[in-house]
Design a protein around this motif. Structure first.
Motif, mmCIF file in Angstrom:
data_model
loop_
_atom_site.group_PDB
_atom_site.id
_atom_site.type_symbol
_atom_site.label_atom_id
_atom_site.label_comp_id
_atom_site.label_asym_id
_atom_site.label_seq_id
_atom_site.Cartn_x
_atom_site.Cartn_y
_atom_site.Cartn_z
ATOM 1 N N UNK A 142 24.660 -158.506 -73.590
ATOM 2 C CA UNK A 142 25.616 -158.954 -74.597
ATOM 3 C C UNK A 142 25.266 -158.400 -75.975
ATOM 4 N N UNK A 143 23.978 -158.423 -76.332
ATOM 5 C CA UNK A 143 23.531 -157.932 -77.638
ATOM 6 C C UNK A 143 23.793 -156.429 -77.793
ATOM 7 N N UNK A 144 23.585 -155.689 -76.711
ATOM 8 C CA UNK A 144 23.756 -154.231 -76.765
ATOM 9 C C UNK A 144 25.209 -153.806 -76.535
ATOM 10 N N UNK A 156 10.460 -160.363 -69.477
ATOM 11 C CA UNK A 156 11.065 -159.036 -69.369
ATOM 12 C C UNK A 156 10.041 -157.943 -69.661
ATOM 13 N N UNK A 157 9.223 -158.147 -70.677
ATOM 14 C CA UNK A 157 8.219 -157.132 -71.009
ATOM 15 C C UNK A 157 7.226 -156.953 -69.866
ATOM 16 N N UNK A 158 6.770 -158.049 -69.257
ATOM 17 C CA UNK A 158 5.832 -157.938 -68.141
ATOM 18 C C UNK A 158 6.486 -157.247 -66.946
ATOM 19 N N UNK A 198 11.289 -169.814 -62.099
ATOM 20 C CA UNK A 198 11.361 -169.845 -63.560
ATOM 21 C C UNK A 198 11.352 -168.427 -64.119
ATOM 22 N N UNK A 199 10.503 -167.586 -63.547
ATOM 23 C CA UNK A 199 10.437 -166.185 -63.983
ATOM 24 C C UNK A 199 11.777 -165.500 -63.744
ATOM 25 N N UNK A 200 12.333 -165.689 -62.562
ATOM 26 C CA UNK A 200 13.618 -165.054 -62.240
ATOM 27 C C UNK A 200 14.714 -165.509 -63.194
ATOM 28 N N UNK A 201 14.707 -166.805 -63.529
ATOM 29 C CA UNK A 201 15.711 -167.341 -64.447
ATOM 30 C C UNK A 201 15.542 -166.748 -65.839
ATOM 31 N N UNK A 202 14.292 -166.678 -66.315
ATOM 32 C CA UNK A 202 14.045 -166.118 -67.647
ATOM 33 C C UNK A 202 14.475 -164.655 -67.717
ATOM 34 N N UNK A 203 14.164 -163.890 -66.668
ATOM 35 C CA UNK A 203 14.537 -162.475 -66.660
ATOM 36 C C UNK A 203 16.055 -162.328 -66.593
ATOM 37 N N UNK A 204 16.702 -163.096 -65.705
ATOM 38 C CA UNK A 204 18.165 -163.016 -65.574
ATOM 39 C C UNK A 204 18.852 -163.387 -66.880
ATOM 40 N N UNK A 205 18.458 -164.520 -67.465
ATOM 41 C CA UNK A 205 19.078 -164.950 -68.722
ATOM 42 C C UNK A 205 18.793 -163.954 -69.843
ATOM 43 N N UNK A 206 17.578 -163.434 -69.887
ATOM 44 C CA UNK A 206 17.222 -162.447 -70.905
ATOM 45 C C UNK A 206 18.022 -161.169 -70.762
ATOM 46 N N UNK A 207 18.207 -160.703 -69.525
ATOM 47 C CA UNK A 207 18.965 -159.471 -69.293
ATOM 48 C C UNK A 207 20.449 -159.668 -69.644
ATOM 49 N N UNK A 208 20.980 -160.842 -69.355
ATOM 50 C CA UNK A 208 22.373 -161.133 -69.729
ATOM 51 C C UNK A 208 22.505 -161.102 -71.249
ATOM 52 N N UNK A 262 18.040 -150.200 -81.635
ATOM 53 C CA UNK A 262 18.996 -151.169 -81.068
ATOM 54 C C UNK A 262 18.335 -152.057 -80.023
ATOM 55 N N UNK A 263 17.542 -151.435 -79.142
ATOM 56 C CA UNK A 263 16.869 -152.197 -78.085
ATOM 57 C C UNK A 263 15.836 -153.142 -78.693
ATOM 58 N N UNK A 264 15.072 -152.672 -79.675
ATOM 59 C CA UNK A 264 14.081 -153.529 -80.328
ATOM 60 C C UNK A 264 14.739 -154.736 -80.976
ATOM 61 N N UNK A 265 15.863 -154.521 -81.679
ATOM 62 C CA UNK A 265 16.575 -155.625 -82.321
ATOM 63 C C UNK A 265 17.098 -156.614 -81.280
ATOM 64 N N UNK A 266 17.626 -156.087 -80.194
ATOM 65 C CA UNK A 266 18.148 -156.950 -79.134
ATOM 66 C C UNK A 266 17.016 -157.753 -78.491
ATOM 67 N N UNK A 267 15.877 -157.112 -78.251
ATOM 68 C CA UNK A 267 14.719 -157.819 -77.669
ATOM 69 C C UNK A 267 14.247 -158.927 -78.612
ATOM 70 N N UNK A 268 14.316 -158.693 -79.916
ATOM 71 C CA UNK A 268 13.868 -159.684 -80.897
ATOM 72 C C UNK A 268 14.768 -160.917 -80.888
ATOM 73 N N UNK A 269 15.985 -160.791 -80.412
ATOM 74 C CA UNK A 269 16.919 -161.917 -80.374
ATOM 75 C C UNK A 269 16.745 -162.791 -79.131
ATOM 76 N N UNK A 270 15.908 -162.338 -78.186
ATOM 77 C CA UNK A 270 15.632 -163.149 -76.998
ATOM 78 C C UNK A 270 14.673 -164.271 -77.360
ATOM 79 N N UNK A 271 14.626 -165.280 -76.506
ATOM 80 C CA UNK A 271 13.596 -166.307 -76.712
ATOM 81 C C UNK A 271 12.255 -165.673 -76.381
#
Length: 194
Positions: free
Chosen positions: A188-190, A151-153, A174-184, A135-144
């Motif tokens: 949602x995906x999970x 997020x991985x770093x 920019x990093x904070x925005x990418x992480x925040x948007x990715x976590x949101x 589930x987590x892998x599929x959700x990660x694949x849906x991120x930009x």
């Protein structure tokens, strides 16, 4: 030999540490000793802030300096200063130790629960872990790609936001925005409630 490294009154400590690290890369033991004297207190302080435990902090600090000795040839001054390289290494090792300790505690707790519970089912546990991982892998694949990278770093690599910004050569905002948007998006995906 010591004339190869500029004296404190001639250059900044950062330049001196870079010169020492370059000599360490060439196998210079005296340069390693000098570098240790200069940065060990900062390394130990950073590690101790993360680990708290004095003995573990000393162990991790020793591991960091062993890694410096073994990998000094990988230092690239074009990617950052010597102190930043060393402190990043120290931070990563300390975070690894924290995660290992937490993982060990979690395993011990799980084994304790399993041993206590007579109806523990290994197959069920394996399936649950496998399904959750999928589930987590599929959700990660849906991120930009940019969100996934940040997020991985940050979460898997153990880097701070400023370290991620340095690695990716982007502003920290920019990093904070990418992480925040990715976590949101992951939430949602999970289907995790906020």
């Amino acid at each position: 030999m010591l004339d190869d490294v500029p004296h404190d009154n001639e250059v900044s400590p950062a330049s001196r540490q870079q010169a020492l690290l370059e000599r360490v890369a060439a196998g210079d033991k005296q340069a390693f000793s000098d570098l240790y004297d200069e940065v060990a207190p900062r390394v130990f302080g950073l590690v101790k802030r993360l680990l708290v435990d004095h003995s573990q902090s000393e162990e991790v600090t020793q591991e960091v300096f062993l890694e410096i000795w073994q990998t000094a040839t990988r230092f690239d001054p074009n990617k950052g200063g010597a102190t930043t390289w060393i402190l990043t290494m120290a931070h990563r090792r300390a975070v690894d130790r924290v995660r290992a300790s937490q993982s060990s505690r979690d395993r011990d707790l799980k084994v304790g629960i399993r041993d206590f519970s007579s109806d523990y089912d290994h197959v069920t546990e394996s399936v649950e872990v496998s399904v959750e991982h999928e589930r987590v892998e599929k959700a990660m694949a849906r991120l930009t790609e940019l969100q996934r990278q940040a997020i991985q770093l940050s979460y898997y690599g153990g880097y701070s936001n400023s370290e991620v910004a340095s690695i990716l050569s982007v502003p920290i905002g920019t990093v904070k925005t990418r992480i925040r948007d990715g976590m949101i998006r992951l939430r949602d995906e999970l289907g995790v409630a906020s």
